[in-house]
Motif scaffolding. Structure first.
Motif, PDB file in Angstrom:
ATOM      1  N   VAL A 126       3.615   8.768   0.071  1.00 51.14           N
ATOM      2  CA  VAL A 126       5.043   8.533   0.335  1.00 51.14           C
ATOM      3  C   VAL A 126       5.257   7.988   1.741  1.00 51.14           C
ATOM      4  O   VAL A 126       5.919   6.965   1.946  1.00 51.14           O
ATOM      5  N   TYR A 127       4.644   8.648   2.735  1.00 50.77           N
ATOM      6  CA  TYR A 127       4.861   8.241   4.121  1.00 50.77           C
ATOM      7  C   TYR A 127       4.326   6.841   4.373  1.00 50.77           C
ATOM      8  O   TYR A 127       4.978   6.001   4.997  1.00 50.77           O
ATOM      9  N   LEU A 128       3.110   6.571   3.839  1.00 48.17           N
ATOM     10  CA  LEU A 128       2.517   5.267   4.100  1.00 48.17           C
ATOM     11  C   LEU A 128       3.316   4.158   3.446  1.00 48.17           C
ATOM     12  O   LEU A 128       3.518   3.099   4.040  1.00 48.17           O
ATOM     13  N   GLU A 129       3.798   4.418   2.218  1.00 47.57           N
ATOM     14  CA  GLU A 129       4.563   3.358   1.575  1.00 47.57           C
ATOM     15  C   GLU A 129       5.852   3.079   2.345  1.00 47.57           C
ATOM     16  O   GLU A 129       6.209   1.923   2.575  1.00 47.57           O
ATOM     17  N   TYR A 130       6.529   4.154   2.790  1.00 46.64           N
ATOM     18  CA  TYR A 130       7.778   3.977   3.532  1.00 46.64           C
ATOM     19  C   TYR A 130       7.544   3.207   4.816  1.00 46.64           C
ATOM     20  O   TYR A 130       8.269   2.250   5.149  1.00 46.64           O
ATOM     21  N   VAL A 131       6.497   3.588   5.518  1.00 40.48           N
ATOM     22  CA  VAL A 131       6.239   3.005   6.824  1.00 40.48           C
ATOM     23  C   VAL A 131       5.715   1.575   6.695  1.00 40.48           C
ATOM     24  O   VAL A 131       6.025   0.704   7.510  1.00 40.48           O
ATOM     25  N   GLN A 132       4.981   1.279   5.620  1.00 44.30           N
ATOM     26  CA  GLN A 132       4.438  -0.064   5.453  1.00 44.30           C
ATOM     27  C   GLN A 132       5.486  -1.033   4.951  1.00 44.30           C
ATOM     28  O   GLN A 132       5.474  -2.207   5.304  1.00 44.30           O
ATOM     29  N   ARG A 133       6.431  -0.537   4.141  1.00 42.70           N
ATOM     30  CA  ARG A 133       7.473  -1.445   3.665  1.00 42.70           C
ATOM     31  C   ARG A 133       8.378  -1.884   4.789  1.00 42.70           C
ATOM     32  O   ARG A 133       8.974  -2.951   4.737  1.00 42.70           O
ATOM     33  N   ASN A 134       8.506  -1.003   5.823  1.00 36.74           N
ATOM     34  CA  ASN A 134       9.373  -1.358   6.939  1.00 36.74           C
ATOM     35  C   ASN A 134       8.607  -1.910   8.124  1.00 36.74           C
ATOM     36  O   ASN A 134       9.109  -1.877   9.247  1.00 36.74           O
ATOM     37  N   LEU A 135       7.398  -2.412   7.866  1.00 33.50           N
ATOM     38  CA  LEU A 135       6.620  -3.013   8.947  1.00 33.50           C
ATOM     39  C   LEU A 135       7.279  -4.342   9.314  1.00 33.50           C
ATOM     40  O   LEU A 135       7.505  -5.169   8.440  1.00 33.50           O
ATOM     41  N   PRO A 136       7.601  -4.586  10.589  1.00 32.98           N
ATOM     42  CA  PRO A 136       8.277  -5.843  10.916  1.00 32.98           C
ATOM     43  C   PRO A 136       7.350  -7.048  10.792  1.00 32.98           C
ATOM     44  O   PRO A 136       6.134  -6.919  10.690  1.00 32.98           O
ATOM     45  N   GLU A 137       7.969  -8.240  10.824  1.00 32.83           N
ATOM     46  CA  GLU A 137       7.187  -9.473  10.696  1.00 32.83           C
ATOM     47  C   GLU A 137       6.293  -9.611  11.915  1.00 32.83           C
ATOM     48  O   GLU A 137       6.696  -9.300  13.015  1.00 32.83           O
ATOM     49  N   GLY A 138       5.070 -10.088  11.702  1.00 35.27           N
ATOM     50  CA  GLY A 138       4.194 -10.338  12.835  1.00 35.27           C
ATOM     51  C   GLY A 138       3.504  -9.096  13.375  1.00 35.27           C
ATOM     52  O   GLY A 138       2.911  -9.137  14.435  1.00 35.27           O
ATOM     53  N   VAL A 139       3.588  -7.987  12.658  1.00 34.01           N
ATOM     54  CA  VAL A 139       2.917  -6.760  13.107  1.00 34.01           C
ATOM     55  C   VAL A 139       1.923  -6.361  12.028  1.00 34.01           C
ATOM     56  O   VAL A 139       2.234  -6.390  10.855  1.00 34.01           O
ATOM     57  N   ALA A 140       0.702  -5.977  12.446  1.00 34.28           N
ATOM     58  CA  ALA A 140      -0.332  -5.594  11.491  1.00 34.28           C
ATOM     59  C   ALA A 140      -0.666  -4.123  11.678  1.00 34.28           C
ATOM     60  O   ALA A 140      -0.360  -3.533  12.712  1.00 34.28           O
ATOM     61  N   MET A 141      -1.286  -3.512  10.674  1.00 29.39           N
ATOM     62  CA  MET A 141      -1.577  -2.089  10.751  1.00 29.39           C
ATOM     63  C   MET A 141      -2.930  -1.792  10.126  1.00 29.39           C
ATOM     64  O   MET A 141      -3.287  -2.390   9.120  1.00 29.39           O
ATOM     65  N   GLU A 142      -3.688  -0.854  10.739  1.00 28.98           N
ATOM     66  CA  GLU A 142      -4.944  -0.381  10.150  1.00 28.98           C
ATOM     67  C   GLU A 142      -4.796   1.100   9.954  1.00 28.98           C
ATOM     68  O   GLU A 142      -4.451   1.811  10.899  1.00 28.98           O
ATOM     69  N   ILE A 143      -5.073   1.580   8.734  1.00 31.14           N
ATOM     70  CA  ILE A 143      -4.912   3.008   8.461  1.00 31.14           C
ATOM     71  C   ILE A 143      -6.274   3.596   8.173  1.00 31.14           C
ATOM     72  O   ILE A 143      -6.952   3.177   7.246  1.00 31.14           O
ATOM     73  N   LYS A 144      -6.677   4.610   8.969  1.00 31.23           N
ATOM     74  CA  LYS A 144      -7.956   5.258   8.742  1.00 31.23           C
ATOM     75  C   LYS A 144      -7.667   6.637   8.142  1.00 31.23           C
ATOM     76  O   LYS A 144      -7.020   7.468   8.781  1.00 31.23           O
TER      77      LYS A 144
END
Lengths: 173, 337
Positions: A126-144
């Motif tokens: 739930v948390y990852l989906e919420y946070v990834q859907r609201n990732l702004p343009e031009g920002v990348a994320m790595e989840i370990k």
């Protein structure tokens, strides 16, 4: 992800199932929630590394992610900002000749690392989906994700004790 | 020409249409002179250019007042910006300025400011909006079992740690080849191994074992999918475990150089010590003492402990002094004045 079908330790059976039963009353009122019988995957640590070119955008995103985690009841271990990395390269300014005149470009990457601990599989999803859907343009994320598991059944005891005696073949070196 | 005008309309804009439709030139001219409300940018541009040539003011469209003037102070902001959207100056009631100012000037206002539109905004994620979203999402979350509150308890009941990495970025493809790597970590003290099995496992595994933390780390990325790599990692662990319990015939040929730690029994040190003691006893013409009695005596045991400590743990102050004391007792030497 390979879901294990065995049941967890006896000490925890009571704790986990009791937790689910207490909530079933509230969850039944929400028609979108469905409960399955599979045991929950447990994540010891979830480490989010967010990369971007603009520090202010990352700061705003960090405020959003931290507030979302607090509202959903996730414990945050620490939030730290690794130092930025600058990638520079030098190119010729002109299309043809003029070797002495160059132009330099650089790309700055800022980082923010968010470490969360003690999440269950559903909460993490739930948390990852919420946070990834609201990732702004031009920002990348790595989840370990660090998942913890019990030792599987086939590693509990050596199998040679139970197998019938087989004639040993000659070892050819 | 007529058949092509459809796609032309969409692609090239109204200027192109009006200029290329030769047959309709008169109609087009009539269109732009009498009906300005074609609601096209081309139409307005034409208006601007013709305004200079003394057009009546009735053709200039009056702008409606911006929505900000009708906004209440205590309005529900999440209904103005429910999702991520570009910055609309007429919808945001804040006097924001952005841009590099001219000399002795101020940054540009928000109307028509491209810099404000370019930068990602978080107007849809104000704290009340986040709280609303989380309240709706809370039903789907489960609680962490309260009995597992510390790392040691997690370690005790769930010894295996599986680490996977996910990558999220914008680009032509959402796949990242680094996402299939899986790392398994296990402490050998949690596995059911006896002495021989543990030593054999450490030898089989080589560099993947860390002595200081007693941690075995298996990293797999040879399969194309993450689940396959995880299964392969578990398979490797199973095979290592079972193979280490087996004793092969050639393992009996293990020499002293292969040993991981120093064992005093059947070593040169033991032979030399016993030899020396036997010779001392023979020269003193004492009663014949057997090897077993010598081995069982206190002085020899002390000597054995000190030698083993020296070889396994290295040379420290303690170990050296212990060795000195044991040698003195063994050979019955008093300290020199």
């Amino acid at each position: 992800m390979g879901r294990q079908c065995f049941l967890p330790n006896n000490d925890f059976m009571g704790v986990r199932l009791a937790g689910i039963h207490a909530d079933t009353q509230e969850r039944r009122t929400n028609p979108l929630v469905s409960i399955s019988d599979e045991p929950e995957t447990l994540y010891k640590r979830l480490s989010l590394l967010v990369k971007g070119h603009d520090k202010t955008v990352l700061d705003s995103y960090e405020y959003f992610a931290v507030l979302a985690a607090k509202e959903l009841g996730i414990s945050i271990e620490k939030v730290h900002r690794p130092p930025k990395k600058i990638e520079r390269f030098t190119l010729l300014k002109s299309v043809h000749i003029y070797k002495k005149h160059r132009v330099q470009y650089e790309m700055r990457t800022h980082y923010i690392c968010l470490e969360l601990k003690h999440l269950t599989g559903s909460t993490a999803a739930v948390y990852l989906e919420y946070v990834q859907r609201n990732l702004p343009e031009g920002v990348a994320m790595e989840i370990k994700k660090t998942k913890i598991e019990t030792i599987p059944e086939h590693i509990q005891k050596p199998v040679w004790d139970t197998l019938p005696e087989v004639e040993e073949t000659q070892v050819k070196s | 020409m007529v058949a092509v005008s459809g796609p032309l309309l969409a692609v090239a804009g109204y200027w192109a249409l009006l200029s290329r439709c030769g047959g309709r030139a008169r109609a087009a001219a009539a269109a732009y002179s009498s009906v300005p409300a074609v609601s096209s940018r081309g139409g307005k541009q034409k208006e601007a250019s013709t305004r200079r040539t003394s057009r009546p003011s009735q053709l200039i469209r009056s702008h409606a007042p911006p929505r900000t003037e009708r906004m209440a102070v205590d309005q529900d902001w999440s209904s103005v910006y429910p999702t991520a959207a570009a910055f609309k100056p007429a919808s945001v009631p804040l006097p924001i300025r952005m841009g590099y100012p001219v000399k002795r000037g101020v940054p540009l206002p928000k109307e028509g400011n491209l810099e404000l539109i370019k930068i990602p905004n978080f107007l849809h994620l104000t704290p009340p909006a986040i709280k609303k979203h989380c309240a709706a999402l809370k039903d789907f979350c489960t609680e962490w079992p309260s009995a597992l509150d510390s790392d040691e308890k997690c370690e005790q009941h769930f010894p295996i740690e599986v680490e996977t990495v996910d990558y999220v970025s914008a680009g032509t493809s959402i796949r990242n080849p680094k996402a299939r790597v899986v790392t398994l970590r296990v402490k050998l003290s949690n596995l059911n191994l006896d002495d021989h099995a543990k030593k054999k496992l450490i030898k089989l595994v080589g560099e993947r074992y860390c002595k200081d933390t007693d941690m075995l780390t298996i990293t797999t990325d040879r399969c194309p999918l993450r689940r396959q790599n995880y299964d392969y990692g578990i398979h490797l662990l199973t095979v290592l475990y079972h193979e280490s319990w087996k004793t092969e015939m050639w393992e009996s040929e293990k020499t002293e150089k292969d040993m991981e730690e120093y064992i005093w029994e059947n070593s040169c040190s033991q032979k030399n010590a016993l030899d020396t003691l036997l010779r001392i006893k023979a020269s003193e013409n004492a009663s014949n003492v057997t090897k077993e009695e010598l081995l069982a005596s206190e002085v020899v045991k002390n000597y054995r402990n000190s030698v083993v400590a020296l070889k396994n743990e290295g040379e420290t102050e303690n170990n050296m002094s212990q060795y000195k004391e044991s040698v003195k007792k063994l050979l019955n030497i008093q300290a020199l004045p």
